[in-house]
Design a protein around this motif. Structure first.
Motif, PDB file in Angstrom:
ATOM      1  N   VAL A 131       3.477  -0.514  15.472  1.00 23.76           N
ATOM      2  CA  VAL A 131       2.729  -1.154  14.387  1.00 23.76           C
ATOM      3  C   VAL A 131       2.832  -2.668  14.510  1.00 23.76           C
ATOM      4  O   VAL A 131       3.918  -3.208  14.736  1.00 23.76           O
ATOM      5  N   ARG A 132       1.719  -3.372  14.355  1.00 21.47           N
ATOM      6  CA  ARG A 132       1.717  -4.832  14.447  1.00 21.47           C
ATOM      7  C   ARG A 132       2.000  -5.501  13.107  1.00 21.47           C
ATOM      8  O   ARG A 132       2.839  -6.399  13.015  1.00 21.47           O
ATOM      9  N   VAL A 133       1.259  -5.100  12.065  1.00 17.18           N
ATOM     10  CA  VAL A 133       1.387  -5.730  10.745  1.00 17.18           C
ATOM     11  C   VAL A 133       1.431  -4.636   9.686  1.00 17.18           C
ATOM     12  O   VAL A 133       0.691  -3.654   9.761  1.00 17.18           O
ATOM     13  N   ILE A 134       2.313  -4.826   8.710  1.00 17.39           N
ATOM     14  CA  ILE A 134       2.402  -3.915   7.565  1.00 17.39           C
ATOM     15  C   ILE A 134       2.223  -4.728   6.290  1.00 17.39           C
ATOM     16  O   ILE A 134       2.794  -5.816   6.147  1.00 17.39           O
ATOM     17  N   VAL A 135       1.442  -4.202   5.356  1.00 16.63           N
ATOM     18  CA  VAL A 135       1.371  -4.783   4.026  1.00 16.63           C
ATOM     19  C   VAL A 135       1.440  -3.630   3.035  1.00 16.63           C
ATOM     20  O   VAL A 135       0.852  -2.575   3.257  1.00 16.63           O
ATOM     21  N   GLY A 136       2.244  -3.815   1.987  1.00 14.43           N
ATOM     22  CA  GLY A 136       2.366  -2.705   1.058  1.00 14.43           C
ATOM     23  C   GLY A 136       3.350  -2.941  -0.055  1.00 14.43           C
ATOM     24  O   GLY A 136       3.706  -4.087  -0.356  1.00 14.43           O
ATOM     25  N   GLU A 137       3.783  -1.847  -0.644  1.00 11.18           N
ATOM     26  CA  GLU A 137       4.595  -1.897  -1.846  1.00 11.18           C
ATOM     27  C   GLU A 137       5.948  -1.214  -1.637  1.00 11.18           C
ATOM     28  O   GLU A 137       6.044  -0.193  -0.953  1.00 11.18           O
ATOM     29  N   ALA A 138       6.964  -1.812  -2.251  1.00  9.49           N
ATOM     30  CA  ALA A 138       8.293  -1.207  -2.333  1.00  9.49           C
ATOM     31  C   ALA A 138       8.600  -1.021  -3.812  1.00  9.49           C
ATOM     32  O   ALA A 138       8.390  -1.936  -4.614  1.00  9.49           O
ATOM     33  N   HIS A 139       9.100   0.147  -4.165  1.00  4.68           N
ATOM     34  CA  HIS A 139       9.219   0.518  -5.568  1.00  4.68           C
ATOM     35  C   HIS A 139      10.675   0.560  -6.031  1.00  4.68           C
ATOM     36  O   HIS A 139      11.510   1.233  -5.436  1.00  4.68           O
ATOM     37  N   GLY A 140      10.908  -0.145  -7.118  1.00  7.86           N
ATOM     38  CA  GLY A 140      12.260  -0.248  -7.648  1.00  7.86           C
ATOM     39  C   GLY A 140      12.800   1.038  -8.216  1.00  7.86           C
ATOM     40  O   GLY A 140      14.019   1.207  -8.300  1.00  7.86           O
ATOM     41  N   HIS A 141      11.939   1.970  -8.615  1.00  5.19           N
ATOM     42  CA  HIS A 141      12.453   3.189  -9.249  1.00  5.19           C
ATOM     43  C   HIS A 141      13.216   4.072  -8.271  1.00  5.19           C
ATOM     44  O   HIS A 141      13.942   4.973  -8.703  1.00  5.19           O
ATOM     45  N   VAL A 142      13.068   3.803  -6.965  1.00  5.33           N
ATOM     46  CA  VAL A 142      13.880   4.524  -5.976  1.00  5.33           C
ATOM     47  C   VAL A 142      14.958   3.610  -5.395  1.00  5.33           C
ATOM     48  O   VAL A 142      15.591   3.941  -4.389  1.00  5.33           O
ATOM     49  N   GLY A 143      15.165   2.460  -6.027  1.00  4.24           N
ATOM     50  CA  GLY A 143      16.187   1.534  -5.556  1.00  4.24           C
ATOM     51  C   GLY A 143      15.824   0.869  -4.246  1.00  4.24           C
ATOM     52  O   GLY A 143      16.688   0.689  -3.374  1.00  4.24           O
ATOM     53  N   TYR A 144      14.552   0.507  -4.103  1.00  5.02           N
ATOM     54  CA  TYR A 144      14.075  -0.051  -2.841  1.00  5.02           C
ATOM     55  C   TYR A 144      13.385  -1.375  -3.115  1.00  5.02           C
ATOM     56  O   TYR A 144      12.396  -1.440  -3.851  1.00  5.02           O
TER      57      TYR A 144
ATOM     58  N   GLY B 232       9.406  -3.469 -11.418  1.00  9.09           N
ATOM     59  CA  GLY B 232      10.216  -3.336 -10.225  1.00  9.09           C
ATOM     60  C   GLY B 232       9.399  -3.142  -8.963  1.00  9.09           C
ATOM     61  O   GLY B 232       9.802  -2.415  -8.050  1.00  9.09           O
ATOM     62  N   LEU B 233       8.248  -3.793  -8.910  1.00  9.25           N
ATOM     63  CA  LEU B 233       7.311  -3.592  -7.799  1.00  9.25           C
ATOM     64  C   LEU B 233       7.283  -4.799  -6.881  1.00  9.25           C
ATOM     65  O   LEU B 233       7.007  -5.918  -7.310  1.00  9.25           O
ATOM     66  N   THR B 234       7.553  -4.567  -5.609  1.00  6.86           N
ATOM     67  CA  THR B 234       7.538  -5.611  -4.590  1.00  6.86           C
ATOM     68  C   THR B 234       6.328  -5.430  -3.685  1.00  6.86           C
ATOM     69  O   THR B 234       6.074  -4.319  -3.201  1.00  6.86           O
ATOM     70  N   ILE B 235       5.585  -6.503  -3.468  1.00  4.81           N
ATOM     71  CA  ILE B 235       4.516  -6.502  -2.467  1.00  4.81           C
ATOM     72  C   ILE B 235       5.035  -7.312  -1.286  1.00  4.81           C
ATOM     73  O   ILE B 235       5.460  -8.458  -1.448  1.00  4.81           O
ATOM     74  N   PHE B 236       4.998  -6.715  -0.102  1.00  5.89           N
ATOM     75  CA  PHE B 236       5.556  -7.375   1.064  1.00  5.89           C
ATOM     76  C   PHE B 236       4.578  -7.350   2.227  1.00  5.89           C
ATOM     77  O   PHE B 236       3.650  -6.533   2.275  1.00  5.89           O
ATOM     78  N   GLU B 237       4.811  -8.247   3.163  1.00 15.87           N
ATOM     79  CA  GLU B 237       4.083  -8.284   4.435  1.00 15.87           C
ATOM     80  C   GLU B 237       5.104  -8.326   5.551  1.00 15.87           C
ATOM     81  O   GLU B 237       6.103  -9.038   5.443  1.00 15.87           O
ATOM     82  N   ALA B 238       4.885  -7.557   6.602  1.00 10.53           N
ATOM     83  CA  ALA B 238       5.801  -7.516   7.732  1.00 10.53           C
ATOM     84  C   ALA B 238       5.023  -7.662   9.021  1.00 10.53           C
ATOM     85  O   ALA B 238       4.021  -6.972   9.220  1.00 10.53           O
ATOM     86  N   ARG B 239       5.501  -8.554   9.898  1.00  8.79           N
ATOM     87  CA  ARG B 239       4.843  -8.777  11.181  1.00  8.79           C
ATOM     88  C   ARG B 239       5.810  -8.466  12.304  1.00  8.79           C
ATOM     89  O   ARG B 239       6.948  -8.937  12.306  1.00  8.79           O
ATOM     90  N   ASN B 240       5.333  -7.705  13.251  1.00  4.95           N
ATOM     91  CA  ASN B 240       6.150  -7.287  14.371  1.00  4.95           C
ATOM     92  C   ASN B 240       5.998  -8.289  15.518  1.00  4.95           C
ATOM     93  O   ASN B 240       4.984  -8.303  16.222  1.00  4.95           O
ATOM     94  N   GLY B 241       7.008  -9.103  15.686  1.00  2.00           N
ATOM     95  CA  GLY B 241       6.948 -10.132  16.729  1.00  2.00           C
ATOM     96  C   GLY B 241       7.013  -9.578  18.127  1.00  2.00           C
ATOM     97  O   GLY B 241       6.631 -10.260  19.095  1.00  2.00           O
ATOM     98  N   SER B 242       7.470  -8.341  18.277  1.00  2.00           N
ATOM     99  CA  SER B 242       7.599  -7.769  19.603  1.00  2.00           C
ATOM    100  C   SER B 242       6.455  -6.864  19.997  1.00  2.00           C
ATOM    101  O   SER B 242       6.388  -6.366  21.105  1.00  2.00           O
ATOM    102  N   ALA B 243       5.534  -6.631  19.033  1.00  2.00           N
ATOM    103  CA  ALA B 243       4.416  -5.699  19.297  1.00  2.00           C
ATOM    104  C   ALA B 243       3.387  -6.379  20.195  1.00  2.00           C
ATOM    105  O   ALA B 243       3.144  -7.571  20.086  1.00  2.00           O
TER     106      ALA B 243
END
Length: 269
Positions: A219-232, A258-269
């Motif tokens: 995966v090159r790029v991820i965008v999405g949600e992490a939810h606090g109700h599962v301790g994440y 408890g909602l996090t919106i994040f972006e992740a970039r894979n520098g090695s992809a």
């Protein structure tokens, strides 16, 4: 809902419709999609969905359920999933719901091919209409994503956007659905990698990122949600994705939910 609440809420929604770029008629539809959801006696005559036209010829179906109008605003007005990326050819939408995120990314990356995973039949019907109306090249997988293939219990709730394999609270209502592992999806699609992964699976992201997860290296790029109700939260996302070369950025955090919106970039992809 009382009359005072109706009067107070309508101007705000009308304003939001304007920020979305809707014409006056579609702004009325946008307001009605919320209003009718509060008036149960009108439910029998309400349409299954309204189609509102966004700038650029985009047509978005939204149901009179009080939820879809907020999803549309989150994605097209607040632009919660907006990312800067080049060469996006393959987009995997996990938790596609009614297809608002797929629609947004299709407007950004018109040459891309899409795969949408959605377990709930009611959402899927509108998702397919979204794809059809906008002629998006997309494959719909009827089920939920998981760490392995098979079947799973989808926990249902009162909100059309919060069905999950990992419920926020105990649920008496469950729906047995097919479960797809990501490698299974890639094999079915004939994809060797994912350029953009969008993930909104209501807490199951914690399980998905931690089990049977070698596919993350594709995966090159991820965008999405992490939810606090599962301790994440954001630190957990960073810890789980770092071994695969991802740099994770916090886009927004809703402390109330408890909602996090994040972006992740894979520098090695």
């Amino acid at each position: 809902m009382n009359i005072a609440t109706s009067i107070a809420g309508a101007p705000s929604l009308w304003t939001t419709g304007g920020r979305l770029g809707l014409n006056p008629l579609d702004r009325v539809k946008y307001v009605l999609s919320w209003y009718l959801s509060r008036r149960t006696f009108l439910a029998t005559i309400a349409p299954a969905y309204f189609i509102v036209r966004l700038p650029g010829g985009i047509r978005a179906p939204i149901r009179p359920n009080g939820v879809d109008r907020g999803t549309l605003a989150d994605i097209f007005e607040r632009r919660l999933y907006d990312v800067n990326a080049a060469g996006v050819r393959r987009v995997l939408d996990l938790g596609a719901n009614i297809g608002a995120a797929t629609l947004f990314f299709a407007s950004r990356f018109p040459e891309a091919e899409f795969a949408c995973v959605e377990p709930f039949p009611g959402n899927r019907a509108v998702l397919r209409e979204t794809i059809k109306l906008n002629r998006i090249r997309a494959t719909v997988f009827e089920g939920a994503v998981g760490t392995g293939a098979g079947e799973a219990d989808l926990h249902l709730s009162g909100n059309a956007d919060s069905f999950s394999l990992t419920p926020a609270e105990a649920s008496a209502q469950k729906l047995r659905v097919r479960q797809f592992a990501v490698p299974e999806l890639l094999a079915a699609l004939g994809w060797d990698e994912i350029d953009l992964l969008k993930i909104d699976i209501e807490g199951y992201e914690k399980t998905l990122f931690r089990g049977n997860n070698a596919w993350l290296s594709r995966v090159r790029v991820i965008v999405g949600e992490a939810h606090g109700h599962v301790g994440y939260g954001i630190d957990d996302v960073r810890a789980d994705l770092a071994p695969f070369g991802f740099q994770v950025t916090l886009k927004s955090f809703d402390a109330k939910n408890g909602l996090t919106i994040f972006e992740a970039r894979n520098g090695s992809a």
